[in-house]
Design an enzyme around this catalytic site. Sequence first.
Site, PDB file in Angstrom:
ATOM      1  N   SER A 119      27.594  36.172  45.949  1.00  0.00           N
ATOM      2  CA  SER A 119      27.496  34.785  45.494  1.00  0.00           C
ATOM      3  C   SER A 119      26.338  34.063  46.153  1.00  0.00           C
ATOM      4  CB  SER A 119      28.750  34.012  45.886  1.00  0.00           C
ATOM      5  OG  SER A 119      29.855  34.514  45.224  1.00  0.00           O
ATOM      6  N   HIS A 140      24.435  38.562  39.600  1.00  0.00           N
ATOM      7  CA  HIS A 140      25.500  37.608  39.931  1.00  0.00           C
ATOM      8  C   HIS A 140      26.233  37.156  38.673  1.00  0.00           C
ATOM      9  CE1 HIS A 140      26.670  33.452  41.738  1.00  0.00           C
ATOM     10  NE2 HIS A 140      27.644  34.318  41.875  1.00  0.00           N
ATOM     11  N   GLU A 152      23.104  35.599  36.819  1.00  0.00           N
ATOM     12  CA  GLU A 152      21.870  35.307  37.563  1.00  0.00           C
ATOM     13  C   GLU A 152      21.335  36.650  38.060  1.00  0.00           C
ATOM     14  OE1 GLU A 152      21.826  31.163  39.925  1.00  0.00           O
ATOM     15  OE2 GLU A 152      23.362  32.506  40.679  1.00  0.00           O
ATOM     16  N   ASN A 190      25.335  28.508  42.841  1.00  0.00           N
ATOM     17  CA  ASN A 190      26.160  28.010  43.953  1.00  0.00           C
ATOM     18  C   ASN A 190      25.477  26.952  44.804  1.00  0.00           C
ATOM     19  OD1 ASN A 190      28.640  29.265  43.529  1.00  0.00           O
ATOM     20  ND2 ASN A 190      27.735  31.227  44.132  1.00  0.00           N
TER      21      ASN A 190
HETATM   22  N1  CAA Z   1      40.090  36.938  32.541  1.00  0.00           N
HETATM   23  C1  CAA Z   1      39.863  37.160  31.244  1.00  0.00           C
HETATM   24  N2  CAA Z   1      39.987  36.204  30.282  1.00  0.00           N
HETATM   25  C2  CAA Z   1      40.385  34.995  30.695  1.00  0.00           C
HETATM   26  C3  CAA Z   1      40.652  34.670  32.033  1.00  0.00           C
HETATM   27  C4  CAA Z   1      40.497  35.720  32.971  1.00  0.00           C
HETATM   28  N3  CAA Z   1      40.708  35.526  34.291  1.00  0.00           N
HETATM   29  N4  CAA Z   1      41.035  33.378  32.118  1.00  0.00           N
HETATM   30  C5  CAA Z   1      40.994  32.882  30.868  1.00  0.00           C
HETATM   31  N5  CAA Z   1      40.615  33.849  30.007  1.00  0.00           N
HETATM   32  C6  CAA Z   1      40.455  33.725  28.568  1.00  0.00           C
HETATM   33  C7  CAA Z   1      41.792  33.465  27.921  1.00  0.00           C
HETATM   34  O1  CAA Z   1      42.470  34.684  27.672  1.00  0.00           O
HETATM   35  C8  CAA Z   1      41.384  32.745  26.653  1.00  0.00           C
HETATM   36  O2  CAA Z   1      40.942  33.688  25.708  1.00  0.00           O
HETATM   37  P1  CAA Z   1      41.329  33.627  24.166  1.00  0.00           P
HETATM   38  O3  CAA Z   1      40.019  33.396  23.496  1.00  0.00           O
HETATM   39  O4  CAA Z   1      41.898  34.967  23.920  1.00  0.00           O
HETATM   40  O5  CAA Z   1      42.305  32.523  23.943  1.00  0.00           O
HETATM   41  C9  CAA Z   1      40.145  31.948  27.072  1.00  0.00           C
HETATM   42  O6  CAA Z   1      39.660  32.565  28.274  1.00  0.00           O
HETATM   43  C10 CAA Z   1      40.482  30.493  27.355  1.00  0.00           C
HETATM   44  O7  CAA Z   1      41.529  30.478  28.301  1.00  0.00           O
HETATM   45  P2  CAA Z   1      42.729  29.426  28.325  1.00  0.00           P
HETATM   46  O8  CAA Z   1      42.935  28.899  26.944  1.00  0.00           O
HETATM   47  O9  CAA Z   1      43.876  30.051  29.033  1.00  0.00           O
HETATM   48  O10 CAA Z   1      42.243  28.297  29.305  1.00  0.00           O
HETATM   49  P3  CAA Z   1      40.943  27.412  29.291  1.00  0.00           P
HETATM   50  O11 CAA Z   1      40.544  27.017  27.922  1.00  0.00           O
HETATM   51  O12 CAA Z   1      41.198  26.371  30.320  1.00  0.00           O
HETATM   52  O13 CAA Z   1      39.790  28.381  29.849  1.00  0.00           O
HETATM   53  C11 CAA Z   1      38.521  29.088  31.685  1.00  0.00           C
HETATM   54  C12 CAA Z   1      39.906  29.057  31.058  1.00  0.00           C
HETATM   55  C13 CAA Z   1      37.547  29.881  30.799  1.00  0.00           C
HETATM   56  C14 CAA Z   1      38.658  29.818  33.011  1.00  0.00           C
HETATM   57  C15 CAA Z   1      38.005  27.608  31.838  1.00  0.00           C
HETATM   58  O14 CAA Z   1      38.971  26.844  32.519  1.00  0.00           O
HETATM   59  C16 CAA Z   1      36.702  27.524  32.588  1.00  0.00           C
HETATM   60  O15 CAA Z   1      35.636  27.730  32.020  1.00  0.00           O
HETATM   61  N6  CAA Z   1      36.776  27.165  33.884  1.00  0.00           N
HETATM   62  C17 CAA Z   1      35.595  27.037  34.724  1.00  0.00           C
HETATM   63  C18 CAA Z   1      35.100  28.402  35.110  1.00  0.00           C
HETATM   64  C19 CAA Z   1      33.889  28.345  35.988  1.00  0.00           C
HETATM   65  O16 CAA Z   1      33.330  27.293  36.306  1.00  0.00           O
HETATM   66  N7  CAA Z   1      33.456  29.542  36.407  1.00  0.00           N
HETATM   67  C20 CAA Z   1      32.367  29.659  37.335  1.00  0.00           C
HETATM   68  C21 CAA Z   1      32.924  29.742  38.716  1.00  0.00           C
HETATM   69  S1  CAA Z   1      31.641  29.825  39.908  1.00  0.00           S
HETATM   70  C22 CAA Z   1      31.218  31.434  39.930  1.00  0.00           C
HETATM   71  O17 CAA Z   1      31.768  32.284  39.276  1.00  0.00           O
HETATM   72  C23 CAA Z   1      30.099  31.786  40.846  1.00  0.00           C
HETATM   73  C24 CAA Z   1      30.449  32.078  42.237  1.00  0.00           C
HETATM   74  O18 CAA Z   1      29.695  32.824  42.851  1.00  0.00           O
HETATM   75  C25 CAA Z   1      31.568  31.465  42.958  1.00  0.00           C
HETATM   76  P1  NAD Z   2      38.366  39.662  45.860  1.00  0.00           P
HETATM   77  O1  NAD Z   2      38.891  39.328  47.214  1.00  0.00           O
HETATM   78  O2  NAD Z   2      39.162  39.306  44.654  1.00  0.00           O
HETATM   79  O3  NAD Z   2      38.091  41.256  45.761  1.00  0.00           O
HETATM   80  C1  NAD Z   2      37.359  41.982  46.708  1.00  0.00           C
HETATM   81  C2  NAD Z   2      37.808  43.443  46.620  1.00  0.00           C
HETATM   82  O4  NAD Z   2      36.905  44.241  47.387  1.00  0.00           O
HETATM   83  C3  NAD Z   2      39.214  43.680  47.188  1.00  0.00           C
HETATM   84  O5  NAD Z   2      39.999  44.372  46.227  1.00  0.00           O
HETATM   85  C4  NAD Z   2      38.968  44.536  48.429  1.00  0.00           C
HETATM   86  O6  NAD Z   2      40.009  45.492  48.667  1.00  0.00           O
HETATM   87  C5  NAD Z   2      37.658  45.232  48.059  1.00  0.00           C
HETATM   88  N1  NAD Z   2      36.880  45.686  49.209  1.00  0.00           N
HETATM   89  C6  NAD Z   2      36.650  45.034  50.371  1.00  0.00           C
HETATM   90  N2  NAD Z   2      35.862  45.784  51.169  1.00  0.00           N
HETATM   91  C7  NAD Z   2      35.587  46.936  50.487  1.00  0.00           C
HETATM   92  C8  NAD Z   2      34.836  48.105  50.786  1.00  0.00           C
HETATM   93  N3  NAD Z   2      34.218  48.244  51.952  1.00  0.00           N
HETATM   94  N4  NAD Z   2      34.780  49.086  49.850  1.00  0.00           N
HETATM   95  C9  NAD Z   2      35.420  48.962  48.658  1.00  0.00           C
HETATM   96  N5  NAD Z   2      36.160  47.868  48.324  1.00  0.00           N
HETATM   97  C10 NAD Z   2      36.229  46.875  49.234  1.00  0.00           C
HETATM   98  O7  NAD Z   2      36.905  39.040  45.802  1.00  0.00           O
HETATM   99  P2  NAD Z   2      36.083  38.538  44.511  1.00  0.00           P
HETATM  100  O8  NAD Z   2      36.394  37.125  44.259  1.00  0.00           O
HETATM  101  O9  NAD Z   2      36.216  39.563  43.437  1.00  0.00           O
HETATM  102  O10 NAD Z   2      34.592  38.560  45.099  1.00  0.00           O
HETATM  103  C11 NAD Z   2      33.864  39.762  45.220  1.00  0.00           C
HETATM  104  C12 NAD Z   2      32.377  39.458  45.392  1.00  0.00           C
HETATM  105  O11 NAD Z   2      31.932  38.736  44.235  1.00  0.00           O
HETATM  106  C13 NAD Z   2      32.021  38.593  46.600  1.00  0.00           C
HETATM  107  O12 NAD Z   2      30.761  38.991  47.103  1.00  0.00           O
HETATM  108  C14 NAD Z   2      31.964  37.195  46.000  1.00  0.00           C
HETATM  109  O13 NAD Z   2      31.151  36.313  46.732  1.00  0.00           O
HETATM  110  C15 NAD Z   2      31.341  37.513  44.644  1.00  0.00           C
HETATM  111  N6  NAD Z   2      31.618  36.511  43.593  1.00  0.00           N
HETATM  112  C16 NAD Z   2      32.824  35.873  43.548  1.00  0.00           C
HETATM  113  C17 NAD Z   2      33.065  34.946  42.534  1.00  0.00           C
HETATM  114  C18 NAD Z   2      34.385  34.240  42.440  1.00  0.00           C
HETATM  115  O14 NAD Z   2      34.497  33.257  41.681  1.00  0.00           O
HETATM  116  N7  NAD Z   2      35.411  34.654  43.144  1.00  0.00           N
HETATM  117  C19 NAD Z   2      32.084  34.694  41.576  1.00  0.00           C
HETATM  118  C20 NAD Z   2      30.864  35.386  41.634  1.00  0.00           C
HETATM  119  C21 NAD Z   2      30.631  36.291  42.667  1.00  0.00           C
END
Ligand code: CAA
Ligand code: NAD
Length: 283
Positions: A119, A140, A152, A190
């Site tokens: 991330s 990403h 990304e 992020n």
């Molecule tokens: N896996 C697979 N499919 C999923 C899912 C999951 N975990 N969660 C939801 N879905 C699917 C549902 O099955 C549904 O599909 P259908 O077309 O079959 O109906 C669809 O997505 C919509 O889901 P819901 O109707 O249950 O709920 P929703 O309309 O609220 O959508 C959501 C759910 C897509 C997660 C929406 O809430 C959303 O876009 N949330 C924001 C997500 C976001 O910002 N993601 C980025 C996070 S940051 C990141 O990823 C980067 C990082 O490094 C941290």
């Molecule tokens: P998670 O905790 O759901 O899963 C991590 C998995 O990695 C676990 O099942 C763990 O057992 C496994 N693991 C840990 N060390 C390991 C190793 N040495 N060898 C093999 N498996 C190992 O975490 P996540 O949310 O899936 O995040 C995974 C990566 O993706 C992180 O680098 C995170 O920053 C990145 N990421 C997360 C998100 C998010 O929204 N959570 C979005 C984009 C990117």
Amino acid sequence: MAIQNVMVIGAGQMGSGIAQVCAQAGFNVKLNDMKKEAYERGIAGITKNLSRNVEKGRMTEEEKTEALNRITSSLDLQDAHDVDLVIEAAVENMEVKHSIFKTLDEVAPKHAILATNTSSLPITEIAAATNRPAQVIGMHFMNPVPVMKLVEIIRGLATTDEVYKAVEDMTVKLSKTPVEVEDFPGFVANRILMPMINEAIFTLQEGVASKEDIDEVMKLGMNHPMGPLQLADFIGLDTCLYIMEILHDGFGDSKYRPSPLLRKYVKAGWLGKKTGRGFYEYS
Ligand code: CAA
Ligand code: NAD
């Protein structure tokens, strides 16, 4: 650079989603985790998602079976000996990623590309654990992977154009949209998203509004699909904290200091949806 055999490391929420979209797009996938239970949870989630696609008429039962058959389990990084691309999605921790990339560099074929779904950790620093920094790249994905369109793609200092192009082509084959990003803390997604989430946590900490109302403001006021506290729970509070620390260390600017309340939740093991409790409770 033909890619057909892929290894995904980490069968958590990101790794299982990445394995699913790769298998759906016709790639052979080894899904690796250090824990057998994590693999089993991951494959159960993938099966559920594919079954939903069948119910919704987006794929046939036969296509679902074929996709599932393309995924095999792996508990050992030595299984990377015959892959063309590795996508690492283990925990957000530089020591863990260094150790994984060092082993992969020893085991994977010379031509293999080593990608990370980090991330926020610097791609160049991850690449430095290998003797093939030209073939290390950031890929990403966003959560939930099967739904979100963006990837990304982040170049390390040494990543070649050929490797960038191969990963860009692969991203398009996964029906995702690639965006090219330079290797700076938090990349683009992020760097912008996480300070908003952190500010929402400060807002809660200072008692400005309840958690529900903070989320309501951002959902109804800004049309965000989830409020920032709900989204933090969804991402994982440990991952949010790691990312804020990377931004804080990387830029040396106090505007990125993680909220003490976020630290407290992580110390308590309240990591969000994945542990059943974060800002909200999940059954
Ligand atoms: N896996 C697979 N499919 C999923 C899912 C999951 N975990 N969660 C939801 N879905 C699917 C549902 O099955 C549904 O599909 P259908 O077309 O079959 O109906 C669809 O997505 C919509 O889901 P819901 O109707 O249950 O709920 P929703 O309309 O609220 O959508 C959501 C759910 C897509 C997660 C929406 O809430 C959303 O876009 N949330 C924001 C997500 C976001 O910002 N993601 C980025 C996070 S940051 C990141 O990823 C980067 C990082 O490094 C941290
Ligand atoms: P998670 O905790 O759901 O899963 C991590 C998995 O990695 C676990 O099942 C763990 O057992 C496994 N693991 C840990 N060390 C390991 C190793 N040495 N060898 C093999 N498996 C190992 O975490 P996540 O949310 O899936 O995040 C995974 C990566 O993706 C992180 O680098 C995170 O920053 C990145 N990421 C997360 C998100 C998010 O929204 N959570 C979005 C984009 C990117």
